[in-house]
Write a protein that holds these residues in place. Structure first.
Motif, mmCIF file in Angstrom:
data_model
loop_
_atom_site.group_PDB
_atom_site.id
_atom_site.type_symbol
_atom_site.label_atom_id
_atom_site.label_comp_id
_atom_site.label_asym_id
_atom_site.label_seq_id
_atom_site.Cartn_x
_atom_site.Cartn_y
_atom_site.Cartn_z
ATOM 1 N N PRO A 181 0.816 -1.236 0.000
ATOM 2 C CA PRO A 181 0.000 0.000 0.000
ATOM 3 C C PRO A 181 0.843 1.277 0.000
ATOM 4 N N PHE A 182 2.067 1.183 0.547
ATOM 5 C CA PHE A 182 2.874 2.401 0.733
ATOM 6 C C PHE A 182 3.855 2.673 -0.394
ATOM 7 N N THR A 183 3.875 1.795 -1.411
ATOM 8 C CA THR A 183 4.744 2.050 -2.572
ATOM 9 C C THR A 183 3.941 1.823 -3.848
ATOM 10 N N GLU A 184 4.293 2.572 -4.880
ATOM 11 C CA GLU A 184 3.639 2.403 -6.170
ATOM 12 C C GLU A 184 4.560 2.921 -7.258
ATOM 13 N N MET B 174 13.438 -9.428 -0.377
ATOM 14 C CA MET B 174 12.905 -8.176 0.203
ATOM 15 C C MET B 174 11.771 -7.589 -0.620
ATOM 16 N N GLY B 175 11.089 -6.597 -0.019
ATOM 17 C CA GLY B 175 10.049 -5.854 -0.732
ATOM 18 C C GLY B 175 10.558 -4.448 -1.003
ATOM 19 N N CYS B 176 10.053 -3.840 -2.069
ATOM 20 C CA CYS B 176 10.519 -2.487 -2.381
ATOM 21 C C CYS B 176 9.529 -1.759 -3.288
ATOM 22 N N GLY B 177 9.807 -0.518 -3.545
ATOM 23 C CA GLY B 177 8.954 0.237 -4.460
ATOM 24 C C GLY B 177 9.239 1.725 -4.387
ATOM 25 N N MET B 178 8.448 2.493 -5.164
ATOM 26 C CA MET B 178 8.574 3.957 -5.133
ATOM 27 C C MET B 178 7.548 4.494 -4.126
HETATM 28 N N1 DAH Z 1 6.945 -3.332 5.494
HETATM 29 C C1 DAH Z 1 6.946 -4.464 4.591
HETATM 30 C C2 DAH Z 1 6.674 -5.746 5.378
HETATM 31 O O1 DAH Z 1 6.820 -5.749 6.555
HETATM 32 C C3 DAH Z 1 8.256 -4.579 3.864
HETATM 33 C C4 DAH Z 1 8.436 -3.507 2.858
HETATM 34 C C5 DAH Z 1 8.011 -3.694 1.579
HETATM 35 C C6 DAH Z 1 9.023 -2.310 3.200
HETATM 36 C C7 DAH Z 1 8.154 -2.720 0.609
HETATM 37 C C8 DAH Z 1 9.174 -1.297 2.252
HETATM 38 C C9 DAH Z 1 8.728 -1.536 0.959
HETATM 39 O O2 DAH Z 1 9.735 -0.134 2.531
HETATM 40 O O3 DAH Z 1 8.889 -0.550 0.025
HETATM 41 O O4 DAH Z 1 6.358 -6.729 4.800
#
Ligand code: DAH
Length: 356
Positions: free
Chosen positions: A268-271, A300-304
């Motif tokens: 939800p916090f990246t797009e 890992m997870g990531c995004g803009m």
């Molecule tokens: N907060 C996510 C989790 O606990 C992990 C995560 C995913 C952090 C994407 C991020 C992100 O900053 O961009 O699963």
């Protein structure tokens, strides 16, 4: 006890010189505190010789009284001095002999020196890798507000992760938000919110720490584990920056040969959002039991950064773009060292911990 040597006009006459000589010899021969005390009692005690001499004074003639009295006083002072001096000598002797009793050849008791826990080692290694790329390490509290942990991160009110089955809520109400409760942070992402509320871009931070989820403990779950959050915000940050940064990081941590891919995902916090996979280091991408025959391992997870997150932190609309990522420290450590049970990290078994 000393008796009169000569009797002068029927009165006891004390031979002070001889008494003094005898006491001198006796005191010099004393080797223990108790013996010295016995001598003190014998001469200076209530029933001792000096008192006996004083007691004999009334029997003396008037011209003898002051002479004998004076002599008795002198003798008392001399004996006191002799005993005091001997006491000091005995103390010195005791000190020296107790030094002598230390046998320096006996092997010492060695105490084991601890070392950094393997999870801390991984955290340090990852933080250092990002510090070398210009990131600054930051810290956030483990007790968070619902706003920072969910709302500001664009996690809707009905999202399953907000359920009490997935987050530890505290009984303490949030002092700044009536009707809401404080909680144990379920991820390190609220650290992003705290940083952005505090700082104006450009910024690049890395936030390691403990997170909590009410999961039943098994080989791959723990109610507490560690995450590392990354956030970079500036004007004109691009998706290609995200990919370049994480490629450099993966090669640094897992070796130059490692391949890396982005797999589309939703946060939800990246797009847009992605999950990052590395080629399985065991089978080199061919497929094995560690990677579940896929040839890839999710790390890992990531995004803009989503514009709604910027908005929640008070940043002007459209002014900044940013990249974010989050990784699980236990998972990365397990992959890196081939550890198959998360519980091993927390059981404090030295046979396990000393391997790292
Ligand atoms: N907060 C996510 C989790 O606990 C992990 C995560 C995913 C952090 C994407 C991020 C992100 O900053 O961009 O699963």
């Amino acid at each position: 006890m000393f008796r009169a040597r000569t009797v002068v006009r029927g009165v006891m006459n004390w031979n002070f010189e001889e008494i003094q000589e005898t006491v001198c010899k006796e005191v010099a021969g004393v080797l223990a505190d108790q013996e010295l005390e016995a001598l003190r009692v014998k001469y200076l005690g209530r029933k001792g010789l000096i008192q006996e001499i004083y007691a004999s004074l009334p029997t003396l003639s008037n011209d003898q009284k002051p002479l004998v009295g004076k002599k008795a006083n002198e003798l008392r002072n001399e004996i006191t001095q002799l005993i005091d001096d001997r006491k000091i000598i005995l103390k010195e002797k005791q000190k020296k002999s107790s030094h002598k009793s230390i046998d320096v050849t006996i092997p010492g008791v060695s105490s084991t020196i601890g070392h950094t826990h393997i999870l801390t080692q991984t955290i340090n290694e990852i933080c250092l890798a990002f510090e070398n790329l210009g990131f600054v390490v930051a810290d956030g509290p483990e007790i968070e507000t619902e706003f920072n942990n969910f709302t500001a991160l664009n996690i809707p009110i009905d999202h399953p992760s907000r359920d009490a089955f997935d987050t530890f809520y505290l009984e303490e109400p949030d002092p700044n938000n009536k009707g809401r409760y404080l909680l144990l942070r379920s991820h390190t992402s609220p650290g992003q919110i705290r940083i952005m509320k505090d700082m104006t871009p450009p910024l690049a931070v890395i936030i390691p720490g403990k997170v909590y989820r009410p999961d039943a403990v098994d080989a791959s779950h723990s109610f507490m584990f560690h995450q590392i959050e990354g956030l970079l915000v500036d004007k004109d940050v691009k998706f290609s920056d995200l990919k370049g940064l994480l490629t450099a990081f993966c090669k640094r941590l897992f070796g130059e040969k490692i391949k890396m891919r982005f797999r589309p995902h939703f946060f939800p916090f990246t797009e847009p959002s992605a999950e990052v996979d590395i080629s399985c280091y065991i089978c080199d991408g061919k497929g094995c039991s560690v990677c579940g025959r896929k040839g890839w391992l999710e790390i890992m997870g990531c995004g803009m950064v989503h514009p709604k997150v910027f908005e929640a932190c008070g940043y002007p609309k459209g002014k900044y773009t940013g990249l974010a990522f989050g990784l699980g420290v236990e998972r990365i450590t397990m992959l890196k060292y081939g550890i198959n049970d998360i519980r091993l990290f927390f059981e404090n078994d030295q046979r396990f911990l000393n391997q790292f």
